[in-house]
Design a protein around this motif. Sequence first.
Motif, PDB file in Angstrom:
ATOM      1  N   ILE A 108       3.525  -1.203  13.041  1.00  0.00           N
ATOM      2  CA  ILE A 108       4.121  -2.227  12.185  1.00  0.00           C
ATOM      3  C   ILE A 108       3.222  -2.624  11.014  1.00  0.00           C
ATOM      4  CG2 ILE A 108       4.592  -4.705  12.126  1.00  0.00           C
ATOM      5  CD1 ILE A 108       6.929  -3.714  13.224  1.00  0.00           C
ATOM      6  N   PHE A 109       1.919  -2.708  11.280  1.00  0.00           N
ATOM      7  CA  PHE A 109       1.038  -3.260  10.253  1.00  0.00           C
ATOM      8  C   PHE A 109       0.464  -2.197   9.312  1.00  0.00           C
ATOM      9  CE2 PHE A 109       0.767  -6.679  13.453  1.00  0.00           C
ATOM     10  CZ  PHE A 109       1.137  -7.737  12.639  1.00  0.00           C
ATOM     11  N   VAL A 110       0.504  -0.952   9.741  1.00  0.00           N
ATOM     12  CA  VAL A 110      -0.111   0.078   8.916  1.00  0.00           C
ATOM     13  C   VAL A 110       0.894   1.150   8.491  1.00  0.00           C
ATOM     14  CG1 VAL A 110      -1.911   1.817   8.800  1.00  0.00           C
ATOM     15  CG2 VAL A 110      -2.355  -0.331   9.997  1.00  0.00           C
ATOM     16  N   VAL A 111       1.525   1.789   9.480  1.00  0.00           N
ATOM     17  CA  VAL A 111       2.372   2.941   9.158  1.00  0.00           C
ATOM     18  C   VAL A 111       3.597   2.534   8.339  1.00  0.00           C
ATOM     19  CG1 VAL A 111       3.706   4.840  10.102  1.00  0.00           C
ATOM     20  CG2 VAL A 111       1.622   4.104  11.242  1.00  0.00           C
ATOM     21  N   LEU A 112       4.345   1.554   8.854  1.00  0.00           N
ATOM     22  CA  LEU A 112       5.564   1.167   8.138  1.00  0.00           C
ATOM     23  C   LEU A 112       5.293   0.629   6.724  1.00  0.00           C
ATOM     24  CD1 LEU A 112       7.816  -0.346  10.946  1.00  0.00           C
ATOM     25  CD2 LEU A 112       7.994   1.889   9.846  1.00  0.00           C
ATOM     26  N   GLY A 164      -4.170   0.854   6.089  1.00  0.00           N
ATOM     27  CA  GLY A 164      -5.187   0.561   7.098  1.00  0.00           C
ATOM     28  C   GLY A 164      -6.272  -0.320   6.502  1.00  0.00           C
ATOM     29  N   GLY A 165      -6.636  -0.039   5.257  1.00  0.00           N
ATOM     30  CA  GLY A 165      -7.645  -0.844   4.583  1.00  0.00           C
ATOM     31  C   GLY A 165      -7.179  -2.279   4.400  1.00  0.00           C
ATOM     32  N   MET A 166      -5.899  -2.424   4.068  1.00  0.00           N
ATOM     33  CA  MET A 166      -5.347  -3.770   3.870  1.00  0.00           C
ATOM     34  C   MET A 166      -5.369  -4.562   5.180  1.00  0.00           C
ATOM     35  SD  MET A 166      -1.554  -4.716   2.433  1.00  0.00           S
ATOM     36  CE  MET A 166      -0.589  -6.036   3.152  1.00  0.00           C
ATOM     37  N   PHE A 167      -4.945  -3.900   6.246  1.00  0.00           N
ATOM     38  CA  PHE A 167      -4.894  -4.596   7.533  1.00  0.00           C
ATOM     39  C   PHE A 167      -6.304  -4.920   8.043  1.00  0.00           C
ATOM     40  CE2 PHE A 167      -4.357  -4.503  12.270  1.00  0.00           C
ATOM     41  CZ  PHE A 167      -3.657  -5.692  12.350  1.00  0.00           C
ATOM     42  N   PRO A 188       0.844  -1.206   0.000  1.00  0.00           N
ATOM     43  CA  PRO A 188       0.000   0.000   0.000  1.00  0.00           C
ATOM     44  C   PRO A 188       0.875   1.250   0.000  1.00  0.00           C
ATOM     45  CG  PRO A 188       0.012  -1.052   2.157  1.00  0.00           C
ATOM     46  CD  PRO A 188       0.690  -1.991   1.223  1.00  0.00           C
ATOM     47  N   THR A 189       0.401   2.318  -0.621  1.00  0.00           N
ATOM     48  CA  THR A 189       1.241   3.513  -0.705  1.00  0.00           C
ATOM     49  C   THR A 189       0.757   4.656   0.176  1.00  0.00           C
ATOM     50  OG1 THR A 189       0.006   4.051  -2.678  1.00  0.00           O
ATOM     51  CG2 THR A 189       2.210   3.128  -3.005  1.00  0.00           C
TER      52      THR A 189
END
Length: 445
Positions: A284-288, A128-131, A121-122
């Motif tokens: 870890i799951f969204v920001v990075l 956030g949507g992916m997670f 994701p970019t």
Amino acid sequence: MQIGRFTRVGFILAAAGSAVGLGNVWKFPYMTGANGGGAFVMVYLLTILGVGVTLFLAEVAIGRIARKDAASAFKDLAPEGKKGWKWAGFVVITPVLIASFYTIVMGWLLKYIVASLSSLPTSVKQAGGMFGGMIENNPWEQVFYFTVAFTITFLIVSRGLIKGIEKANIILMPLLFVILFALMMYAMTLSGFGEAVKFLFVPDFSKITANSILAAMGQAFFTLSLGVGVIMTYASALPEHDNLFKSSVMVAGLDTLIALIAGVMIFSFTFHYGLKPSEGPGLIFVVLPSLFGDMGLLGNVISFLLFVALVFAGITSAISMIEPSISYMENYLKLTRLKALSIVGAVVYVLGMLALISNVKDLKSYVTFFDLGFFDILDKLTSMILMPVGGILVAIFVGFVMDKTKLHDLFVEFMGERFFNVWLFFVRYLVPLCVLIIMVNNFLA
Ligand code: TRP
């Protein structure tokens, strides 16, 4: 049943493998970020030394002297008339419960390894949507990855303490270290590096609050895998001649070192891209991932390495969570290893599935009790109640119940008389008090 023996390095790596987990690479950085940085780190280090190493040595003593599984150890070492202490062996249940949701998170990490191979994701929104999409709307994908993580974990444990667990740690721990080190070297080239180091190592005492102190103490306790029979069980297989004090300090040192490296690395990225360190669990799951997605191919490589490192850290912890109950069933209940593995495996898989379902939007109402999803119930039950209770029991047992001369004989050659007495004082009073405070705070927070 004769349990095998670790080599000296094998024990250190296995115990460090248990201690170094998602807690170090994921939880430590976000908690440090949320609690003001350097001051938090300082309290964390002090707690590791005062409470962590002390309790670690207490568990080593129980396992090493009894040379048996946790329940048998409590029973054997309790004096006549106090054999009721065998019930303290219940602690081996705690890590089984932890494994049930820990394996789910490992599944998420596996999915992120795969995602790193294609397009990331970019934007934070996309990430956030992916997670969220994964955990709330995509149960089958999660079941798949959870099953893979579960299978890896149990396959390793099924091969036994030495051929399975020691060997896995001897391979995975150095790899984990190399990957994290390489990522940190890259982080040194980023403009955020200096700021990250300052954030972690220069304490700003105005940021110390009662809450951040308690959070640091709680994390220091969580990170060493104490109060759950793991260190006890591993210590039962220590080699005959080993400087127990040195080995224990090494384990705590490795655990701390890896948390700090992970912290410096992650905050270098955070500051480099002008983000706030206080992003919370989503770091870890969204920001990075959204930062990595922005970086092009190099981002994919870094993301891949980071999630592989996290999975390695997770595997070496997950296998340690399973072994205490297996060892208990084999030695105390005299089941075959295969039978024990089948029982514990069934429990972890069923509880894990219920926990997984409790995050899925359309299904969560079936596994939500008192407003808490089953995933959160397992998490809170273990970290807020079972782990601290286990820690306090160990401290009281070693401090007041066990034969003191046995402890003296075991440790004094490595610690000296003076230090031994300090240690015993800490086990008796400091540890129970601190752990009790951590526990009460968890309830109030
Ligand atoms: N120490 C592990 C980590 O930092 C987590 C953990 C907590 C753990 N309790 C445990 C691991 C019990 C093994 C057994 O992630």
